[in-house]
Motif scaffolding. Structure first.
Motif, mmCIF file in Angstrom:
data_model
loop_
_atom_site.group_PDB
_atom_site.id
_atom_site.type_symbol
_atom_site.label_atom_id
_atom_site.label_comp_id
_atom_site.label_asym_id
_atom_site.label_seq_id
_atom_site.Cartn_x
_atom_site.Cartn_y
_atom_site.Cartn_z
ATOM 1 N N ALA A 21 49.442 35.142 41.367
ATOM 2 C CA ALA A 21 48.885 35.802 40.042
ATOM 3 C C ALA A 21 50.100 35.457 39.019
ATOM 4 O O ALA A 21 51.529 35.631 39.187
ATOM 5 C CB ALA A 21 48.602 37.323 40.090
ATOM 6 N N ALA A 22 49.717 35.367 37.650
ATOM 7 C CA ALA A 22 50.495 35.352 36.575
ATOM 8 C C ALA A 22 51.111 36.639 36.238
ATOM 9 O O ALA A 22 52.227 37.112 35.958
ATOM 10 C CB ALA A 22 49.829 34.461 35.343
ATOM 11 N N ASP A 23 50.442 37.677 36.437
ATOM 12 C CA ASP A 23 50.454 39.280 36.272
ATOM 13 C C ASP A 23 49.960 40.004 37.277
ATOM 14 O O ASP A 23 48.796 40.214 37.396
ATOM 15 C CB ASP A 23 49.755 39.543 34.701
ATOM 16 N N VAL A 24 50.929 40.401 38.366
ATOM 17 C CA VAL A 24 50.445 40.980 39.535
ATOM 18 C C VAL A 24 49.669 42.475 39.398
ATOM 19 O O VAL A 24 48.843 42.382 39.906
ATOM 20 C CB VAL A 24 51.884 41.055 40.419
ATOM 21 N N PRO A 25 50.312 43.160 38.397
ATOM 22 C CA PRO A 25 49.682 44.523 38.050
ATOM 23 C C PRO A 25 48.166 44.273 37.581
ATOM 24 O O PRO A 25 47.201 44.955 37.981
ATOM 25 C CB PRO A 25 50.563 45.096 37.043
ATOM 26 N N ARG A 26 48.147 43.328 36.553
ATOM 27 C CA ARG A 26 46.563 42.919 36.230
ATOM 28 C C ARG A 26 45.719 42.594 37.033
ATOM 29 O O ARG A 26 44.513 42.800 37.334
ATOM 30 C CB ARG A 26 46.958 41.911 35.022
ATOM 31 N N SER A 27 46.211 41.632 38.097
ATOM 32 C CA SER A 27 45.308 41.095 39.122
ATOM 33 C C SER A 27 44.869 42.360 40.262
ATOM 34 O O SER A 27 43.761 42.331 40.653
ATOM 35 C CB SER A 27 46.157 40.118 39.742
ATOM 36 N N ALA A 28 45.927 43.037 40.393
ATOM 37 C CA ALA A 28 45.721 44.454 41.534
ATOM 38 C C ALA A 28 44.763 45.160 40.858
ATOM 39 O O ALA A 28 44.002 45.697 41.541
ATOM 40 C CB ALA A 28 46.917 44.995 41.845
ATOM 41 N N ALA A 29 44.832 45.353 39.609
ATOM 42 C CA ALA A 29 43.746 46.157 38.960
ATOM 43 C C ALA A 29 42.429 45.630 38.890
ATOM 44 O O ALA A 29 41.506 46.311 39.174
ATOM 45 C CB ALA A 29 44.242 46.772 37.610
ATOM 46 N N PHE A 30 42.329 44.460 38.835
ATOM 47 C CA PHE A 30 40.984 43.719 39.022
ATOM 48 C C PHE A 30 40.252 43.974 40.183
ATOM 49 O O PHE A 30 39.329 44.456 40.554
ATOM 50 C CB PHE A 30 41.113 42.249 38.553
ATOM 51 N N TYR A 31 41.337 43.751 41.233
ATOM 52 C CA TYR A 31 40.664 43.779 42.775
ATOM 53 C C TYR A 31 40.381 45.278 43.106
ATOM 54 O O TYR A 31 39.487 45.576 43.961
ATOM 55 C CB TYR A 31 41.643 43.249 43.752
ATOM 56 N N ALA A 32 41.072 46.164 42.439
ATOM 57 C CA ALA A 32 40.839 47.481 42.824
ATOM 58 C C ALA A 32 39.885 48.177 41.606
ATOM 59 O O ALA A 32 38.851 48.774 42.398
ATOM 60 C CB ALA A 32 41.941 48.565 42.527
ATOM 61 N N ASP A 33 39.913 48.145 40.451
ATOM 62 C CA ASP A 33 39.069 48.738 39.371
ATOM 63 C C ASP A 33 37.808 48.058 39.344
ATOM 64 O O ASP A 33 36.935 48.578 39.375
ATOM 65 C CB ASP A 33 39.631 48.707 38.000
ATOM 66 N N VAL A 34 37.792 46.623 39.301
ATOM 67 C CA VAL A 34 36.311 46.037 39.160
ATOM 68 C C VAL A 34 35.783 45.776 40.590
ATOM 69 O O VAL A 34 34.468 46.016 40.567
ATOM 70 C CB VAL A 34 36.817 44.479 38.745
ATOM 71 N N LEU A 35 36.318 45.094 41.584
ATOM 72 C CA LEU A 35 35.713 44.933 42.844
ATOM 73 C C LEU A 35 35.780 46.092 43.802
ATOM 74 O O LEU A 35 35.090 46.235 44.911
ATOM 75 C CB LEU A 35 36.481 43.815 43.413
ATOM 76 N N GLY A 36 36.380 47.314 43.439
ATOM 77 C CA GLY A 36 36.274 48.530 44.414
ATOM 78 C C GLY A 36 37.191 48.619 45.224
ATOM 79 O O GLY A 36 37.107 49.436 46.288
ATOM 80 N N GLY A 37 38.476 48.039 45.430
ATOM 81 C CA GLY A 37 39.293 48.066 46.360
ATOM 82 C C GLY A 37 40.368 49.148 46.094
ATOM 83 O O GLY A 37 40.163 50.003 45.009
ATOM 84 N N THR A 38 41.362 49.527 46.877
ATOM 85 C CA THR A 38 42.332 50.517 46.639
ATOM 86 C C THR A 38 43.942 49.958 46.864
ATOM 87 O O THR A 38 44.076 49.083 47.998
ATOM 88 C CB THR A 38 42.415 51.414 48.006
ATOM 89 N N VAL A 39 44.609 49.958 45.558
ATOM 90 C CA VAL A 39 46.109 49.462 45.933
ATOM 91 C C VAL A 39 46.768 50.235 46.914
ATOM 92 O O VAL A 39 46.521 51.567 46.573
ATOM 93 C CB VAL A 39 46.428 49.456 44.485
ATOM 94 N N VAL A 40 47.282 49.727 48.036
ATOM 95 C CA VAL A 40 47.878 50.393 49.015
ATOM 96 C C VAL A 40 49.551 50.082 48.788
ATOM 97 O O VAL A 40 50.441 50.727 49.425
ATOM 98 C CB VAL A 40 47.758 50.116 50.209
#
Length: 135
Positions: A21-40
């Motif tokens: 990822a170019a922006d790790v927090p942005r990508s983590a937010a996508f996988y969590a907030d959009v796809l429904g994952g949980t940042v661990v």
């Protein structure tokens, strides 16, 4: 952070998916907030638990001792890919509607391909993701 929240197999193997990822927090937010994952795990790398698997997200970089001729980078051309994340769902129309409401932009609506119904989207760095339902 609990040990159970990390992709550490108790026995055998466990498959994870690594995303540059170019922006790790942005990508983590996508996988969590959009796809429904949980940042661990936050930071570099970040880890997102998504259903029964994990997405590891980190910045790219040059060769290392264990991969001496490999450079990790985001996809240089979104129209070409050699690998993609494949997510199988029970109800693709419901998932499509839910993720669209959360901000996902799909390439097309779900398409009936006979044995499966599927559609594709991209993460913020252009990585292709297939979402499919077996018929």
């Amino acid at each position: 952070m609990a040990h159970d929240d990390l992709p550490v197999p108790a026995e055998g193997i466990l498959l994870t998916h690594f995303v540059v990822a170019a922006d790790v927090p942005r990508s983590a937010a996508f996988y969590a907030d959009v796809l429904g994952g949980t940042v661990v795990r936050e930071g570099e790398p970040s880890m997102v638990r998504l259903a029964n698997s994990w997405i590891i997200i980190n910045v790219g970089g040059g060769p290392t001792e264990d991969k001496p001729d490999v450079v990790l980078e985001t996809p240089p051309d979104p129209h070409r890919t050699s690998a993609f994340l494949n997510i199988r769902v029970a109800d693709i129309r419901a998932v499509h509607a839910e993720w669209t409401a959360r901000g996902a932009v799909f390439l097309t609506p779900p398409q009936d391909r006979g044995a499966e119904i599927r559609c594709y989207l991209r993460d913020p760095d252009g990585h292709l993701i297939e979402v499919g339902q077996t018929v």
